[in-house]
Design a protein around this motif. Structure first.
Motif, mmCIF file in Angstrom:
data_model
loop_
_atom_site.group_PDB
_atom_site.id
_atom_site.type_symbol
_atom_site.label_atom_id
_atom_site.label_comp_id
_atom_site.label_asym_id
_atom_site.label_seq_id
_atom_site.Cartn_x
_atom_site.Cartn_y
_atom_site.Cartn_z
ATOM 1 N N SER A 123 0.840 -1.196 0.000
ATOM 2 C CA SER A 123 0.000 0.000 0.000
ATOM 3 C C SER A 123 0.875 1.246 0.000
ATOM 4 C CB SER A 123 -0.906 -0.020 1.243
ATOM 5 O OG SER A 123 -0.098 -0.083 2.402
ATOM 6 N N ALA A 124 0.244 2.364 -0.240
ATOM 7 C CA ALA A 124 0.971 3.615 -0.268
ATOM 8 C C ALA A 124 1.589 3.897 1.081
ATOM 9 C CB ALA A 124 0.026 4.744 -0.674
ATOM 10 N N GLY A 125 2.729 4.525 1.024
ATOM 11 C CA GLY A 125 3.390 4.872 2.252
ATOM 12 C C GLY A 125 4.197 3.777 2.855
ATOM 13 N N SER A 126 4.525 2.744 2.106
ATOM 14 C CA SER A 126 5.297 1.639 2.645
ATOM 15 C C SER A 126 6.735 2.044 2.813
ATOM 16 C CB SER A 126 5.175 0.422 1.719
ATOM 17 O OG SER A 126 5.612 0.754 0.446
ATOM 18 N N SER A 127 7.461 1.207 3.545
ATOM 19 C CA SER A 127 8.843 1.496 3.864
ATOM 20 C C SER A 127 9.715 1.379 2.641
ATOM 21 C CB SER A 127 9.330 0.530 4.944
ATOM 22 O OG SER A 127 8.485 0.568 6.059
ATOM 23 N N PRO A 128 10.951 1.912 2.702
ATOM 24 C CA PRO A 128 11.862 1.757 1.576
ATOM 25 C C PRO A 128 12.109 0.291 1.298
ATOM 26 C CG PRO A 128 12.685 3.387 3.128
ATOM 27 C CD PRO A 128 11.525 2.742 3.780
ATOM 28 N N GLN A 129 12.345 -0.040 0.020
ATOM 29 C CA GLN A 129 12.462 -1.435 -0.360
ATOM 30 C C GLN A 129 13.757 -2.049 0.168
ATOM 31 O OE1 GLN A 129 12.630 -0.824 -4.672
ATOM 32 N NE2 GLN A 129 14.556 -1.902 -4.636
ATOM 33 N N TYR A 130 13.731 -3.382 0.295
ATOM 34 C CA TYR A 130 14.916 -4.103 0.728
ATOM 35 C C TYR A 130 16.051 -3.866 -0.248
ATOM 36 C CZ TYR A 130 12.643 -6.907 4.320
ATOM 37 O OH TYR A 130 12.007 -7.327 5.443
ATOM 38 N N LYS A 131 17.239 -3.822 0.251
ATOM 39 C CA LYS A 131 18.402 -3.630 -0.605
ATOM 40 C C LYS A 131 19.221 -4.904 -0.753
ATOM 41 C CE LYS A 131 18.861 1.309 0.330
ATOM 42 N NZ LYS A 131 19.752 2.394 0.786
ATOM 43 N N ASP A 132 18.757 -5.998 -0.162
ATOM 44 C CA ASP A 132 19.460 -7.269 -0.333
ATOM 45 C C ASP A 132 18.491 -8.290 -0.911
ATOM 46 O OD1 ASP A 132 17.852 -7.445 1.824
ATOM 47 O OD2 ASP A 132 19.371 -8.172 3.237
ATOM 48 N N HIS A 133 19.043 -9.420 -1.320
ATOM 49 C CA HIS A 133 18.240 -10.464 -1.938
ATOM 50 C C HIS A 133 17.732 -11.437 -0.888
ATOM 51 C CE1 HIS A 133 19.107 -9.314 -6.067
ATOM 52 N NE2 HIS A 133 20.365 -9.144 -5.714
ATOM 53 N N LYS A 134 16.711 -12.192 -1.261
ATOM 54 C CA LYS A 134 16.124 -13.135 -0.316
ATOM 55 C C LYS A 134 17.144 -14.183 0.124
ATOM 56 C CE LYS A 134 12.790 -15.806 -1.795
ATOM 57 N NZ LYS A 134 11.436 -16.187 -2.234
ATOM 58 N N TRP A 135 17.970 -14.658 -0.812
ATOM 59 C CA TRP A 135 18.944 -15.686 -0.438
ATOM 60 C C TRP A 135 19.940 -15.161 0.591
ATOM 61 C CZ3 TRP A 135 24.169 -15.098 -1.020
ATOM 62 C CH2 TRP A 135 24.621 -14.113 -1.908
ATOM 63 N N GLN A 136 20.207 -13.842 0.548
ATOM 64 C CA GLN A 136 21.110 -13.264 1.535
ATOM 65 C C GLN A 136 20.448 -13.213 2.903
ATOM 66 O OE1 GLN A 136 21.694 -9.705 -0.852
ATOM 67 N NE2 GLN A 136 23.868 -10.193 -1.067
ATOM 68 N N ARG A 137 19.152 -12.896 2.937
ATOM 69 C CA ARG A 137 18.439 -12.873 4.209
ATOM 70 C C ARG A 137 18.327 -14.277 4.793
ATOM 71 N NH1 ARG A 137 15.448 -9.230 0.968
ATOM 72 N NH2 ARG A 137 13.647 -10.594 0.722
ATOM 73 N N VAL A 138 18.145 -15.264 3.908
ATOM 74 C CA VAL A 138 18.109 -16.661 4.374
ATOM 75 C C VAL A 138 19.448 -17.055 4.984
ATOM 76 C CG1 VAL A 138 17.929 -19.060 3.619
ATOM 77 C CG2 VAL A 138 16.304 -17.368 2.754
ATOM 78 N N GLU A 139 20.528 -16.724 4.300
ATOM 79 C CA GLU A 139 21.864 -17.066 4.803
ATOM 80 C C GLU A 139 22.126 -16.388 6.148
ATOM 81 O OE1 GLU A 139 24.247 -19.116 3.827
ATOM 82 O OE2 GLU A 139 22.947 -19.897 2.244
ATOM 83 N N ARG A 140 21.676 -15.155 6.277
ATOM 84 C CA ARG A 140 21.911 -14.441 7.526
ATOM 85 C C ARG A 140 21.144 -15.092 8.680
ATOM 86 N NH1 ARG A 140 20.863 -9.957 5.787
ATOM 87 N NH2 ARG A 140 18.792 -9.483 6.548
#
Length: 1168
Positions: A123-140
């Protein structure tokens, strides 16, 4: 940034820059998911906008890893559904007009997390988009679990992996999994069920454990492999599908369902530490609604039955009627199981209906009834314009059951039912051409679309029909042309030349007749928005990720082996589930199309039918029996030893029975069987009591109680007199009918030559509705004398030659509805003086009568009996594309006047009419006399009660038959089949059921994957194979797996390679052994096919000998998709042989050599 729907044009240099390998993010760019110091996690409060560059890719190179082949072990069932008499499929289209089609749909499993190309739009007003990829978040997350322990894994941690909100049903399912329960998820197509499996995989991998992900199809397994590899990295994901094994020790192993079932055969009842399967914590069963599949459903049930209780199951299903029963069954035999069911679609659907001149909403504003503008009454022109031959004026009308159902659905009442012929004429006038529907779709911005059609030929014809219709802009056309050039360089033999022109216009076909590489190419372009319309059959409905804005369902009727059949509500809804792209479309559109056979009323009735329940298809097989009962194995030992080497003790029959009787069908049956049997007993008792009330003795007793003796005697006398007079009336009617038929005979004989006269046929259907059919008379035919005791579902036609056969003479006419009618004189209402001139349209061309006769006898037709009589039945079958233009020249009955009628009645016929009329008057007078007799009212009251009781008995008997069929369906049959198969195994000495000793034949059969494992083992162990070269061995094995492969009728001038004489000789020898096994199976009541057909062995032999694909396909009478499927089946069987126990090394080496030669482009397996 440009949207996916509006790709921008780029220079070749800029395009190439877009697709350079991505630069990895540095560690300091990672956004922390939570604060680990206190063991708590903070989650982003608002969803983040995520738009991937994938939507901007105008010319991404098509790499090998994007394309995948069909697996012969699992995709054949879907492909074979298209084998629906393609020789008749030409009638699908006439100038782009659809007349029937075939279709089937499956799950779109990856709607929420289907890769990172398109995500949920926040929706409008959402936070800034992620700057990393999903696989990086999984690894973390995995690294943090190692550091802080498993306790940090909760729903918030898993939800933080995704940059969009998690739906409620997804949250509930993930939370149930984290509690340690098995989970059954039932949700609509494209709702995002795969996200649940992915989140579970993240939690499992983070804990350092393993997860198996199963799919019903190899192509779907390949797709999931690619998707999971993006999320988890190549080192964590493996693939195991038949002859493909990639990183099989990975934490996440994706496989076809049959592979897991075969693994479990070896582990049932074994101690966990002794089986590698027990390294697994989680098993995901995707598309678990396949449990209802007739041919393969048993695999899903077996997995649940055999799976160790400590393994969590995640079962993902499309929406079905009884998910609670599925969850209850799994909970009973496996362990704690929670059900998460959702009927809400993330992208709502709007239903439309396409007519010739308009595209209208199917439903009213409330969505509960048909749009009144689409009702047959609204489409029906004024009565003066439609000829009903006044049949409605001469009889009373009442709504039958069908019409009552119609009224409930439509909310519209009819004053009088329309005849089938009138309704068909109305529908024919409203059938849209493909261009008509496509024009409305473009105007309403409803593209891209998947257009489901039943036959391959229908799909190809639709593409050709639209070849001059450009759906792409210049930029998109350039991209398609560029990708096509790249594909041609990489896979020159996979190009489908006949489809290139349509592809450059943004139109493509997708069916089992195409090479899998080409289908994958079409899928890739469609996902990128470079194909706007795909005409597809059931192969597209196999769970592959191809969502569209609109799904068009061309017909509610599909052809099968048993003829034309109505789609089920589940099939309709699964096809409809293709519509609506999550994160792109606010609404998805489903368009149903008017056909000559069904309209908006039938569409609504099917739509409102409701979901169908899952039904158990549990069946025993040779592989199941051998693996469950296997104990000691006879192995080759030293020459002075004759001992048996025991590998395990084997299960007793009682232990095997406990496993087999845990099927889903037995669970459902145990809940409803008792109630059904009690109801059946009550009904039978009531029938017995009522039957005593309608006997002659009971009627006589009641009449004597209520009438005086003299009154009753007079009524009985008149009743007997009335019976005699009625019988005489019937005899006169039959005599009149014979005289009328005899009057037609000489006239019909005269009409064998000269013009083709118009004719009117009349009959009443089972609901007593009068039908009048206009047609053009062709000539006299008769049923083949060899088929005189017909199931006459398929009468064969031949020219009449024997007038003294004693059988009724049959005639043929082509109706105005483009149907052939086979009839006797009984069904003729009128013959007309006018007709079609029997004159050649061009010099040297055949006469019209001969052309029509040729079209009739050209193919074996499937005839339907409309009505039967002692004077011969009336039959009908659909015409074809070639007969359509002829049927259009048959006038409607209202345009034929009385002056055009041939009145050739004989004097005998007029006398018979007069006698019949006089007798009718006599019967009428006798009835009046009887009704005026004193005491008749009391007598009539008794008869009315008797008739009421008889009708009640009929209703109860109908209910009783339904209950009996239901009980038969739920009666446990798995154990009976198990014992029957065990007797065959015992007699063929594959296994001793009593001692559990496994002989070499059984050892080989237990390790094979195939339709009939015992038959395959018999062939592979036959010493006759030792003398064959690799190509000849492949040819013989190809004869074992060619079931369902066909030569296409429209390729009659083409050919197939003939097998060598050695191959033919071997197949003949094997045929004798096959006959012997079939006799043993029949003896014990086992119905498992033993495939052996060398019709296409020459094609396999040629390919295995090194011929190129172009040489193979030159003037080939087979579709390239069929040929690739046959080769893949053969390769699959060849690849098993080196791994099978107790197979001669010569055969194993030859099989390996043949498989290596055959497994090459364009049918080679490309998993990654």
């Amino acid at each position: 940034m440009l949207s996916h729907a509006s790709p921008a044009c780029y220079s070749s240099r800029s395009v190439s820059r877009l697709f350079l390998p991505p630069t990895p993010f540095r560690s300091n760019c990672f956004r922390p998911l939570g604060d680990r110091r206190n063991g708590r996690t903070s989650v982003l409060a608002k969803p983040r906008l995520f738009v991937a560059l994938f939507s901007l890719r105008p010319s991404s190179p098509l790499r090998k890893k994007r394309f995948s082949e069909s697996d012969p072990e699992d995709e054949d069932e879907l492909d074979e559904d298209e084998e629906d008499d393609e020789d008749v499929a030409a009638e699908e289209y006439v100038d782009g007009v659809l007349s029937s089609g075939d279709v089937s749909e499956d799950e779109d499993e990856y709607a929420v997390s289907e890769g990172e190309e398109v995500e949920v739009q926040p929706s409008a007003g959402s936070s800034p988009q992620y700057k990393d990829h999903k696989w990086q978040r999984v690894e973390r997350l995995i690294a943090e679990v190692r550091e802080f322990g498993e306790d940090i894994i909760d729903f918030e941690e898993l939800a933080g992996i995704y940059d969009f909100p998690i739906d409620k049903f997804q949250r509930l399912a993930i939370q149930a999994f984290l509690r340690g329960s098995s989970v059954v998820v039932s949700a609509p197509t494209s709702s995002g069920k795969t996200l649940i499996a992915e989140a579970s995989a993240i939690a499992t991998v983070a804990k350092g454990r393993r997860l198996f992900y199963t799919t019903p199809l190899k192509a779907l397994s390949n797709q999931k492999y690619r998707e999971f590899r993006k999320s988890f990295g190549e080192h964590r994901v493996g693939l195991l599908t038949g002859d493909s094994a990639i990183n099989k020790d990975a934490s996440i192993l994706i496989m076809t369902t049959e592979i897991l079932r075969n693994m479990m055969y070896q582990s049932v009842g074994m101690v966990s530490s002794g089986s590698k399967l027990f390294d697994v914590d989680v098993v995901v069963l995707d598309e678990v609604h396949y449990l209802s599949d007739i041919s393969r459903g048993t695999v899903w049930e077996e997995i649940v039955i055999y799976c160790p209780k400590e393994v969590q199951l995640i079962c993902l299903s499309a929406t079905v009627a009884n998910p609670d029963e599925l969850a209850g069954w799994i909970g009973k035999i496996h362990g704690k199981t929670e059900l998460v069911a959702s009927t809400k679609r993330p992208v709502p659907l709007q239903w439309h209906f396409s007519l010739k001149t308009s595209l209208l909403p199917l439903l009213d504003e409330k969505g509960t009834k048909i749009n009144r503008k689409l009702s047959i009454d609204n489409l029906h022109p004024s009565p003066s314009k439609v000829d009903t031959y006044n049949e409605n004026r001469t009889r009373k009308h009442r709504l039958n059951k069908t019409e009552q159902s119609f009224s409930r659905v439509t909310g519209i009442s009819r004053k009088a039912p329309l005849s089938k012929n009138v309704i068909n004429n109305i529908r024919r006038s409203q059938v849209p051409q493909i261009r008509d529907t496509l024009k409305h779709l473009r105007v309403k911005d409803m593209l891209p679309a998947i257009w489901f059609i039943f036959s391959r030929r229908g799909c190809d014809a639709a593409v050709q029909y639209l070849e001059d219709c450009m759906l792409l802009d210049d930029c998109e056309a350039s991209e398609v042309e560029l990708e096509l050039r790249r594909f041609r360089v990489q896979y020159p033999d996979a190009i489908r030349e006949g489809a290139v022109k349509g592809l450059l216009q943004g139109i493509a076909a997708h069916h089992a007749g195409c090479l899998p590489l080409w289908k994958s190419f079409v899928e890739e372009l469609f996902q990128r928005g470079l194909v706007k319309v795909v005409f597809a059959t059931e192969t597209l409905a196999a769970g592959i990720n191809m969502p569209a804005r609109t799904a068009i369902i061309s017909s509610l009727i599909k052809r099968g082996e048993s003829g034309r059949a109505l789609l089920s509500s589940n099939e309709l809804l699964q096809m409809a589930g293709r519509a609506g792209r999550r994160g792109i479309d606010e609404v998805g559109y489903v368009v149903l199309v008017q056909t000559p056979y069904e309209g908006a009323e039938e569409s609504c009735e099917l739509l409102f039918t409701g979901l169908e329940p899952l039904v158990s298809q549990f069946t025993a097989s040779y592989g199941m029996v051998l693996n469950l009962l296997a104990g000691a194995k006879v192995t080759r030992m030293s020459s002075n030893s004759a001992n048996l080497k025991t590998s395990s003790s084997g299960r007793t029959l009682e232990e095997a029975r406990k496993l087999v009787e845990q099927s889903f069908g037995n669970y459902v049956g145990s809940n409803v069987m008792l109630a059904a049997k009690e109801e059946l007993i009550r009904i039978r008792k009531e029938i017995e009591l009522l039957s005593q009330e309608v006997t002659d003795e009971a009627v006589d007793r009641k009449c004597q109680e209520q009438l005086l003796e003299a009154e009753y005697a007079e009524i009985l006398y008149l009743q007997e007199e009335l019976r005699v007079e009625k019988q005489f009336r019937t005899e006169l009617r039959q005599k009149m009918e014979l005289k009328r038929m005899a009057a037609w005979k000489p006239l019909l004989d005269e009409l064998e030559t000269g013009q083709l006269p118009f004719i009117c046929l009349q009959y009443k259907d089972s609901e007593s509705v009068q039908h009048l059919v206009s047609g053009v008379y062709m000539g006299k035919f008769h049923l083949d004398p060899e088929n005189s005791n017909i199931d006459p579902s398929k009468p064969k036609l031949a020219y009449a030659e024997d007038e003294g056969s004693g059988k009724p003479a049959y005639y043929v006419a082509l109706g105005s509805d483009n149907s052939w009618y086979l009839f006797t004189e009984k069904w003729i209402k009128m013959i007309y003086k006018i007709g079609l001139p029997n004159v050649s349209l061009a010099y040297g061309e055949a006469l019209p009568r001969e052309i029509l006769r040729g079209l009739l006898t050209k193919e074996e037709l499937t005839w339907e009996k409309l009505v039967e009589s002692e004077f011969g039945s009336l039959w009908s079958t659909e015409g074809s594309l070639e007969t359509w233009s002829w049927s259009l020249n048959v006038p409607v009955l209202s345009s034929l006047s009385e002056d055009d009628e041939v009145k050739n009645w004989s004097e005998e016929y007029q006398d018979a009419i007069d006698g019949y009329r006089e007798q009718r008057k006599k019967v009428s007078r006798l009835k009046k006399k009887m009704t005026s007799t004193k005491g008749f009212k009391e007598f009539k009251r008794v008869l009315d009660m008797v008739n009421f009781n008889k009708e009640k008995i009929e209703r109860l008997e109908t209910r009783s038959h339904r209950l009996t069929r239901r009980i038969e369906q739920i009666e446990p049959s798995g154990w009976k089949e198990f014992l029957q198969i065990s007797k065959v195994i015992q007699e063929t000495r594959a296994l001793d059921v009593h001692t559990h000793v496994m002989y070499p034949l059984g050892e080989t059969a237990s390790a094979i994957r195939g339709e009939n494992e015992l038959w395959l083992a018999m062939v592979l162990r036959n010493k006759i194979l030792l003398d064959l070269k690799p190509a000849q061995l492949a040819a013989v094995l190809g004869s074992l797996v060619s079931e369902g492969i066909k030569i296409r009728p429209w390729k009659s001038n083409c050919y197939v390679f003939e097998p060598s004489s050695i191959v033919v000789d071997v197949v003949e020898i094997l045929e004798e052994q096959r006959t012997s096994l079939l006799q043993i199976q029949d003896k014990h009541g086992v119905k498992i096919s033993c495939g052996l057909d060398c019709q296409f062995s020459g094609m396999v032999e040629a390919w295995a000998s090194g011929l190129t694909w172009r040489e193979i396909m030159m003037d080939c009478a087979m579709d390239e998709g069929d040929l690739a499927r046959l080769f893949r089946r053969t390769i699959d069987l060849l690849a098993q042989i080196p791994k099978l126990p107790d197979i001669d090394p010569v055969v194993q080496n030859n099989a390996l050599a043949a498989a290596n030669v055959m497994d090459r482009a364009p049918i080679s397996e490309l998993a990654g």
